[in-house]
Design a protein around this motif. Structure first.
Motif, PDB file in Angstrom:
ATOM      1  N   LEU A 102       0.837  -1.212  -0.024  1.00  0.00           N
ATOM      2  CA  LEU A 102       0.019   0.173  -0.243  1.00  0.00           C
ATOM      3  C   LEU A 102       0.930   1.416  -0.106  1.00  0.00           C
ATOM      4  CD1 LEU A 102      -3.146   1.007   0.156  1.00  0.00           C
ATOM      5  CD2 LEU A 102      -2.643   0.929   2.624  1.00  0.00           C
ATOM      6  N   LEU A 103       0.616   2.280  -0.905  1.00  0.00           N
ATOM      7  CA  LEU A 103       1.374   3.278  -1.127  1.00  0.00           C
ATOM      8  C   LEU A 103       0.745   4.660  -0.467  1.00  0.00           C
ATOM      9  CD1 LEU A 103       3.663   5.006  -2.435  1.00  0.00           C
ATOM     10  CD2 LEU A 103       2.216   5.552  -4.329  1.00  0.00           C
ATOM     11  N   ALA A 104      -0.693   4.685  -0.477  1.00  0.00           N
ATOM     12  CA  ALA A 104      -1.101   5.790   0.123  1.00  0.00           C
ATOM     13  C   ALA A 104      -2.815   5.741   0.306  1.00  0.00           C
ATOM     14  CB  ALA A 104      -0.969   6.972  -0.800  1.00  0.00           C
ATOM     15  N   VAL A 105      -3.295   6.392   1.168  1.00  0.00           N
ATOM     16  CA  VAL A 105      -4.808   6.511   1.132  1.00  0.00           C
ATOM     17  C   VAL A 105      -5.096   8.034   1.364  1.00  0.00           C
ATOM     18  CG1 VAL A 105      -6.824   5.964   2.667  1.00  0.00           C
ATOM     19  CG2 VAL A 105      -5.011   4.279   2.581  1.00  0.00           C
ATOM     20  N   TYR A 106      -5.543   8.590   0.092  1.00  0.00           N
ATOM     21  CA  TYR A 106      -5.653   9.756  -0.021  1.00  0.00           C
ATOM     22  C   TYR A 106      -7.331  10.181   0.111  1.00  0.00           C
ATOM     23  CZ  TYR A 106      -1.513   9.855  -2.373  1.00  0.00           C
ATOM     24  OH  TYR A 106      -0.113   9.669  -2.791  1.00  0.00           O
ATOM     25  N   GLN A 115      -9.286   7.568  -2.192  1.00  0.00           N
ATOM     26  CA  GLN A 115      -8.324   7.016  -3.312  1.00  0.00           C
ATOM     27  C   GLN A 115      -7.221   6.094  -2.472  1.00  0.00           C
ATOM     28  OE1 GLN A 115      -6.789   9.330  -6.215  1.00  0.00           O
ATOM     29  NE2 GLN A 115      -9.097  10.284  -6.926  1.00  0.00           N
ATOM     30  N   VAL A 116      -7.252   4.714  -2.879  1.00  0.00           N
ATOM     31  CA  VAL A 116      -6.221   3.827  -2.393  1.00  0.00           C
ATOM     32  C   VAL A 116      -5.265   3.396  -3.275  1.00  0.00           C
ATOM     33  CG1 VAL A 116      -6.101   1.473  -1.203  1.00  0.00           C
ATOM     34  CG2 VAL A 116      -8.103   2.949  -0.736  1.00  0.00           C
ATOM     35  N   MET A 117      -4.139   3.795  -3.150  1.00  0.00           N
ATOM     36  CA  MET A 117      -2.980   3.530  -4.068  1.00  0.00           C
ATOM     37  C   MET A 117      -1.928   2.621  -3.853  1.00  0.00           C
ATOM     38  SD  MET A 117      -4.388   5.561  -6.357  1.00  0.00           S
ATOM     39  CE  MET A 117      -3.075   5.649  -7.683  1.00  0.00           C
ATOM     40  N   PHE A 118      -1.871   1.864  -4.689  1.00  0.00           N
ATOM     41  CA  PHE A 118      -0.567   0.535  -4.390  1.00  0.00           C
ATOM     42  C   PHE A 118       0.321   0.844  -5.243  1.00  0.00           C
ATOM     43  CE2 PHE A 118      -4.689  -1.296  -3.732  1.00  0.00           C
ATOM     44  CZ  PHE A 118      -4.467  -1.903  -2.349  1.00  0.00           C
ATOM     45  N   ARG A 119       1.616   0.142  -4.603  1.00  0.00           N
ATOM     46  CA  ARG A 119       2.866  -0.067  -5.274  1.00  0.00           C
ATOM     47  C   ARG A 119       2.809  -1.303  -6.096  1.00  0.00           C
ATOM     48  NH1 ARG A 119       8.364   1.571  -2.455  1.00  0.00           N
ATOM     49  NH2 ARG A 119       8.868  -0.766  -2.927  1.00  0.00           N
ATOM     50  N   ALA A 120       3.045  -1.370  -7.408  1.00  0.00           N
ATOM     51  CA  ALA A 120       3.003  -2.640  -7.986  1.00  0.00           C
ATOM     52  C   ALA A 120       4.007  -2.695  -9.203  1.00  0.00           C
ATOM     53  CB  ALA A 120       1.533  -2.778  -8.825  1.00  0.00           C
ATOM     54  N   THR A 158       5.006  11.241  -6.474  1.00  0.00           N
ATOM     55  CA  THR A 158       5.900  11.731  -5.682  1.00  0.00           C
ATOM     56  C   THR A 158       6.272  10.994  -4.367  1.00  0.00           C
ATOM     57  OG1 THR A 158       5.134  14.059  -6.200  1.00  0.00           O
ATOM     58  CG2 THR A 158       6.664  14.019  -4.269  1.00  0.00           C
ATOM     59  N   HIS A 159       5.127  10.683  -4.052  1.00  0.00           N
ATOM     60  CA  HIS A 159       5.210   9.489  -2.524  1.00  0.00           C
ATOM     61  C   HIS A 159       5.960   8.017  -3.169  1.00  0.00           C
ATOM     62  CE1 HIS A 159       2.009  11.563  -0.430  1.00  0.00           C
ATOM     63  NE2 HIS A 159       2.859  12.105  -0.084  1.00  0.00           N
ATOM     64  N   PRO A 170       4.960   3.180   6.101  1.00  0.00           N
ATOM     65  CA  PRO A 170       3.808   3.377   6.512  1.00  0.00           C
ATOM     66  C   PRO A 170       3.101   4.135   5.128  1.00  0.00           C
ATOM     67  CG  PRO A 170       5.321   4.782   7.836  1.00  0.00           C
ATOM     68  CD  PRO A 170       6.128   3.851   7.119  1.00  0.00           C
ATOM     69  N   PRO A 171       1.989   4.129   4.866  1.00  0.00           N
ATOM     70  CA  PRO A 171       1.395   4.513   3.641  1.00  0.00           C
ATOM     71  C   PRO A 171       1.052   6.309   3.967  1.00  0.00           C
ATOM     72  CG  PRO A 171      -0.251   3.499   4.854  1.00  0.00           C
ATOM     73  CD  PRO A 171       1.043   3.220   5.572  1.00  0.00           C
ATOM     74  N   PHE A 172       0.991   6.709   2.863  1.00  0.00           N
ATOM     75  CA  PHE A 172       0.820   8.470   2.882  1.00  0.00           C
ATOM     76  C   PHE A 172      -0.665   8.466   3.051  1.00  0.00           C
ATOM     77  CE2 PHE A 172       4.992   7.523   1.335  1.00  0.00           C
ATOM     78  CZ  PHE A 172       5.691   8.300   1.765  1.00  0.00           C
ATOM     79  N   THR A 173      -0.752   9.900   3.343  1.00  0.00           N
ATOM     80  CA  THR A 173      -1.980  10.376   3.235  1.00  0.00           C
ATOM     81  C   THR A 173      -1.813  11.772   2.481  1.00  0.00           C
ATOM     82  OG1 THR A 173      -1.900  11.643   5.194  1.00  0.00           O
ATOM     83  CG2 THR A 173      -2.810   9.565   5.427  1.00  0.00           C
ATOM     84  N   ASN A 174      -3.045  12.599   2.385  1.00  0.00           N
ATOM     85  CA  ASN A 174      -2.872  14.042   1.667  1.00  0.00           C
ATOM     86  C   ASN A 174      -1.935  14.829   2.113  1.00  0.00           C
ATOM     87  OD1 ASN A 174      -5.451  12.952   1.139  1.00  0.00           O
ATOM     88  ND2 ASN A 174      -6.268  14.845   1.112  1.00  0.00           N
ATOM     89  N   PRO A 175      -0.945  15.125   1.258  1.00  0.00           N
ATOM     90  CA  PRO A 175       0.109  16.081   1.839  1.00  0.00           C
ATOM     91  C   PRO A 175      -0.426  17.432   2.550  1.00  0.00           C
ATOM     92  CG  PRO A 175       0.438  15.606  -0.695  1.00  0.00           C
ATOM     93  CD  PRO A 175      -1.138  15.210  -0.080  1.00  0.00           C
ATOM     94  N   PRO A 176       0.517  17.864   3.565  1.00  0.00           N
ATOM     95  CA  PRO A 176       0.002  19.246   4.351  1.00  0.00           C
ATOM     96  C   PRO A 176      -0.138  20.256   3.356  1.00  0.00           C
ATOM     97  CG  PRO A 176       2.253  18.010   5.118  1.00  0.00           C
ATOM     98  CD  PRO A 176       1.509  17.405   3.899  1.00  0.00           C
ATOM     99  N   GLY A 177      -1.169  21.003   3.832  1.00  0.00           N
ATOM    100  CA  GLY A 177      -1.377  22.291   3.021  1.00  0.00           C
ATOM    101  C   GLY A 177      -1.971  22.260   1.658  1.00  0.00           C
ATOM    102  N   THR A 178      -2.624  21.097   1.319  1.00  0.00           N
ATOM    103  CA  THR A 178      -3.334  20.942  -0.173  1.00  0.00           C
ATOM    104  C   THR A 178      -5.013  20.832   0.453  1.00  0.00           C
ATOM    105  OG1 THR A 178      -3.227  18.582   0.565  1.00  0.00           O
ATOM    106  CG2 THR A 178      -1.390  19.737  -0.777  1.00  0.00           C
ATOM    107  N   GLU A 179      -5.339  21.369   1.409  1.00  0.00           N
ATOM    108  CA  GLU A 179      -6.658  21.282   1.700  1.00  0.00           C
ATOM    109  C   GLU A 179      -7.378  21.990   0.654  1.00  0.00           C
ATOM    110  OE1 GLU A 179      -4.468  21.887   3.999  1.00  0.00           O
ATOM    111  OE2 GLU A 179      -4.737  20.098   5.450  1.00  0.00           O
TER     112      GLU A 179
END
Lengths: 183, 183
Positions: A102-106, A115-120, A158-159, A170-179
């Motif tokens: 698992l790469l990220a849960v945005y 959005q659930v993003m994997f590395r593959a 980027t992640h 640990p997987p990423f979430t939304n980058p800070p400051g992108t609200e």
């Protein structure tokens, strides 16, 4: 019910109301009282690589037709998130992929998406599926940054880049400051 | 549309059909031709702890009324996954929580659910909300294992336990060999 109804002579006609026993306003059809419960939808996708090159798909459909994206799309019923990510890679790029982690849960609350993003890794040839104009494998320096379809594609790339040599992060979430992009 | 219709004298009457441009069977209302697109739903929840004790809620509603669960529930529109986990802790246990990290992403394809579980700390008192019969903080040895509501509650507690002293671990997915519970 008449044949006219079944043939589409009327359309859904929704009012906003709070159903009995609920605490939120829902869309309720004035024609048939169907309650249209809506929950956020899950987009499952992957950063797919082979030999350090990244699979991108140029969108053949709106929104953002003509722009490049990662293979990703809405989960269907009775899938796991991983099933959905594999199916989307197959549909959009005729690609068999092997999910590694698992790469990220945005979250994109403005449009109620998670959005659930994997590395593959890529395990087949690739070709444009019906929702793609073309597909390609891009070295990092060749990624068409100004022609990417969505902010989450930029985030996922980027992640991925920051963790490409790591295992078990640990997987990423939304980058800070992108609200302002998501709220 | 007549008042009779608005008063509920007819109900949704769905047929199964593939809408134009789609490739899957969807439920379509014979009365008003509404297409009921259904996607998997996200349950957001947390393993919430204070002083090594774990917050559990005894369910006041079906399914599994009377059994113990973690504070968790369906995401609503325009939330982030983290927002939803915090709201559920507030609704079910009147608990303010501080999310620290993602613990697991479980898929339950049989019922088309994805469960996103966080690790969190308790930052308030607790009390039973309207969907809970009672709430409590349980030491590990006191967890009512035979009265837990769902397999994913057992998984989340187990995965929490194995990583309670770690920071920055990769999140868990369904345990191997549990397909008969989820497919």
């Amino acid at each position: 019910m008449t044949d006219d109804l079944a043939n589409g002579s009327i359309s859904p006609d929704f009012r906003l109301d709070i159903p009995e026993g609920d605490d939120r306003t829902r869309r309720i059809c004035n024609n048939c009282n169907f309650i249209d419960y809506v929950n956020p939808r899950i987009v499952a996708g992957s950063v797919v690589t082979r030999d350090d090159k990244i699979l991108l798909c140029r969108r053949a459909i709106e929104p953002r037709k003509g722009f490049w994206t990662l293979p990703a799309g809405f989960m269907e019923e009775n899938e796991t998130v991983e099933d959905a990510a594999r199916r989307e890679a197959q549909e959009e790029a005729c690609a068999d992929i092997r999910i590694s982690q698992l790469l990220a849960v945005y979250s994109v609350p403005r449009i109620s998406q998670v959005q659930v993003m994997f590395r593959a890794s890529l395990a087949s040839d690739i070709a444009a599926g019906p929702e793609s104009l073309e597909v390609g494998l891009f070295a990092w320096k060749d990624i068409p940054w100004s022609e990417l379809a969505f902010p989450t594609v930029i985030w996922a790339l980027t992640h991925y880049s920051g963790t490409r040599h790591l295992r078990g992060f640990p997987p990423f979430t939304n980058p800070p400051g992108t609200e302002s992009l998501t709220r």
